[in-house]
Design an enzyme around this catalytic site. Structure first.
Site, PDB file in Angstrom:
ATOM      1  N   ARG A   1       0.601   4.637  19.924  1.00  0.00           N
ATOM      2  CA  ARG A   1       1.304   5.811  20.439  1.00  0.00           C
ATOM      3  C   ARG A   1       2.428   5.371  21.370  1.00  0.00           C
ATOM      4  O   ARG A   1       2.204   4.596  22.289  1.00  0.00           O
ATOM      5  CB  ARG A   1       0.314   6.663  21.208  1.00  0.00           C
ATOM      6  CG  ARG A   1       0.505   8.116  20.971  1.00  0.00           C
ATOM      7  CD  ARG A   1      -0.514   8.886  21.721  1.00  0.00           C
ATOM      8  NE  ARG A   1       0.152   9.995  22.371  1.00  0.00           N
ATOM      9  CZ  ARG A   1      -0.378  10.698  23.328  1.00  0.00           C
ATOM     10  NH1 ARG A   1      -1.562  10.388  23.791  1.00  0.00           N
ATOM     11  NH2 ARG A   1       0.281  11.693  23.853  1.00  0.00           N
TER      12      ARG A   1
ATOM     13  N   ARG B   1       0.846  -1.196   0.000  1.00  0.00           N
ATOM     14  CA  ARG B   1       0.000   0.000   0.000  1.00  0.00           C
ATOM     15  C   ARG B   1       0.883   1.249   0.000  1.00  0.00           C
ATOM     16  O   ARG B   1       2.049   1.187   0.345  1.00  0.00           O
ATOM     17  CB  ARG B   1      -0.923  -0.020   1.215  1.00  0.00           C
ATOM     18  CG  ARG B   1      -1.960  -1.129   1.100  1.00  0.00           C
ATOM     19  CD  ARG B   1      -2.745  -1.292   2.367  1.00  0.00           C
ATOM     20  NE  ARG B   1      -3.456  -0.073   2.720  1.00  0.00           N
ATOM     21  CZ  ARG B   1      -3.348   0.534   3.892  1.00  0.00           C
ATOM     22  NH1 ARG B   1      -2.556   0.048   4.825  1.00  0.00           N
ATOM     23  NH2 ARG B   1      -4.033   1.620   4.142  1.00  0.00           N
TER      24      ARG B   1
ATOM     25  N   LYS C   1       4.100  -7.193  11.850  1.00  0.00           N
ATOM     26  CA  LYS C   1       3.304  -7.480  10.651  1.00  0.00           C
ATOM     27  C   LYS C   1       3.515  -8.901  10.144  1.00  0.00           C
ATOM     28  O   LYS C   1       4.634  -9.340   9.890  1.00  0.00           O
ATOM     29  CB  LYS C   1       3.673  -6.482   9.559  1.00  0.00           C
ATOM     30  CG  LYS C   1       2.797  -6.589   8.333  1.00  0.00           C
ATOM     31  CD  LYS C   1       2.606  -5.242   7.719  1.00  0.00           C
ATOM     32  CE  LYS C   1       1.971  -5.326   6.353  1.00  0.00           C
ATOM     33  NZ  LYS C   1       1.542  -4.036   5.858  1.00  0.00           N
TER      34      LYS C   1
HETATM   35  C1  BTN Z   1       0.654  -3.856   2.338  1.00  0.00           C
HETATM   36  O1  BTN Z   1       1.306  -2.856   2.031  1.00  0.00           O
HETATM   37  O2  BTN Z   1       0.509  -4.193   3.523  1.00  0.00           O
HETATM   38  C2  BTN Z   1      -0.010  -4.686   1.271  1.00  0.00           C
HETATM   39  C3  BTN Z   1       0.900  -5.757   0.746  1.00  0.00           C
HETATM   40  C4  BTN Z   1       0.248  -6.634  -0.312  1.00  0.00           C
HETATM   41  C5  BTN Z   1       1.226  -7.597  -0.953  1.00  0.00           C
HETATM   42  C6  BTN Z   1       0.562  -8.556  -1.876  1.00  0.00           C
HETATM   43  S1  BTN Z   1       1.607  -9.897  -2.345  1.00  0.00           S
HETATM   44  C7  BTN Z   1       0.451 -10.399  -3.540  1.00  0.00           C
HETATM   45  C8  BTN Z   1      -0.082  -9.148  -4.185  1.00  0.00           C
HETATM   46  N1  BTN Z   1       0.787  -8.705  -5.265  1.00  0.00           N
HETATM   47  C9  BTN Z   1       1.339  -7.533  -5.009  1.00  0.00           C
HETATM   48  O3  BTN Z   1       2.133  -6.933  -5.774  1.00  0.00           O
HETATM   49  N2  BTN Z   1       0.954  -7.084  -3.813  1.00  0.00           N
HETATM   50  C10 BTN Z   1       0.023  -8.000  -3.177  1.00  0.00           C
END
Ligand code: BTN
Length: 326
Positions: free
Chosen positions: A324, A120, A185
């Protein structure tokens, strides 16, 4: 044979043999040792740990639990899910996007490595070969974008439920669409959409789930964890992939009919930050408050103090949440 097919074949041959020399690989694939060496270098750049021993040849540093259609089916993949298994791709979301309108709900693309994995906010998604799970599922919504409200939160619930199925009950959701274990994560979700003139739209639901993160992770800018470290038992990579895909399919089926409202309680039950002091960042603005769950559209509820020092609830439809630190 395309460049990708050659690499796929090299990985398949190395997985099936203890050692293979450049010459042996070359004669199996009808190319020179130098060409094989170039392909191996490119594979190493995708994060595949291949080493070579003088006089013996190439070997995979660790056995890879390779994803295959056969193993996915044996592990109980729902017959409603059509899966395309790839080795190295730019991004599974990009693959899923091609000709998306013709694809059935639940069509999945899964790959061993992504050279341009996206996260993202334009971030890169670290996608080393054979290490984690990278897949994208297609789903069409006749009701258009409105029918997708809260979708990413429902997907987070699905991923947590799948972790529970494989014996990792500690996974929690972080608004809007991360999965954490002990605030680190474990998985990320990237949903991309295509809208059509008839008002309907398609979603490409990309999921990256850390299964076994290899050594070099300098490009990751946040605390992370993976299933292999957290699990008390050995997890089969194909079985984990099946649990994730089946849970996602089942979730999307209910979501399509009932919307996010029917997932709200489950989401709040799994909320990693509920009742904790958090900071919500929306562009340049930062708001401090107590995370207080979500509303039925999936908006984050934050308890804040107004100018008269009364507690009020603010609704956030976008932004980033962090705990925080005092
Ligand atoms: C994030 O930023 O948390 C989202 C990550 C999403 C990664 C997945 S892997 C499969 C699909 N292909 C991508 O290029 N991105 C998503």
């Amino acid at each position: 044979m395309s460049q990708h097919d050659v690499k796929n074949e090299i990985v398949r041959l190395l997985s099936a043999n203890e050692f293979l020399s450049g010459e042996e690989l070359g004669s199996k694939l009808g190319m020179s040792r130098a060409a094989i060496s170039k392909h191996i270098k490119a594979l190493q750049q995708t994060g595949l740990d291949v080493f070579s021993l003088q006089g013996k040849g190439y070997r995979l540093a660790e056995n890879i639990d390779v994803i295959s259609q056969e193993q996915l089916i044996n592990a109980g993949l729902s017959s409603a899910i059509q899966v395309d298994v790839h080795n190295i791709v730019s991004s599974t979301n990009d693959l899923a996007k091609e000709g998306i309108r013709e694809k059935r709900n639940g069509h999945v693309y899964i790959a061993e490595a992504q050279t341009m994995g996206r996260g993202r906010h334009g971030r890169q998604w670290h996608s080393p070969f054979g290490a984690n799970l990278y897949f994208s599922m297609v789903w069409h919504f006749d009701g258009g974008f409105q029918a997708m409200s809260g979708l990413s939160l429902a997907v987070g619930v699905a991923l947590c439920e799948a972790c529970d199925v494989v014996g990792v009950p500690e996974a929690r959701v972080k608004w809007p669409n991360d999965v954490l274990i002990n605030d680190k994560k474990l998985a990320g979700i990237l949903i991309e959409t295509e809208g059509y003139s008839d008002g309907s739209c398609s979603a490409i639901i990309g999921c990256g789930v850390n299964y076994r993160m290899p050594g070099s992770t300098e490009t990751i800018d946040q605390p992370w964890t993976d299933l292999t470290h957290v699990s008390r038992s050995t997890l089969d990579r194909n079985e984990v992939a099946v649990a994730l895909m089946n849970a996602l399919y089942a979730t999307l089926q209910s979501f399509e009919v009932e919307g996010f409202e029917s997932f709200k309680d489950k989401w709040e039950h799994l909320d990693a930050f509920k009742g904790r002091e958090v900071k919500v960042s929306t562009g340049v603005k930062e708001t401090l408050g107590i995370a207080s769950g979500v509303d039925s559209s999936g908006a984050l509820l934050l308890e804040v103090c107004d100018d008269d020092n009364n507690k009020v609830i603010k609704h956030f439809h976008g932004g980033e949440v962090s705990v925080r630190v005092r």
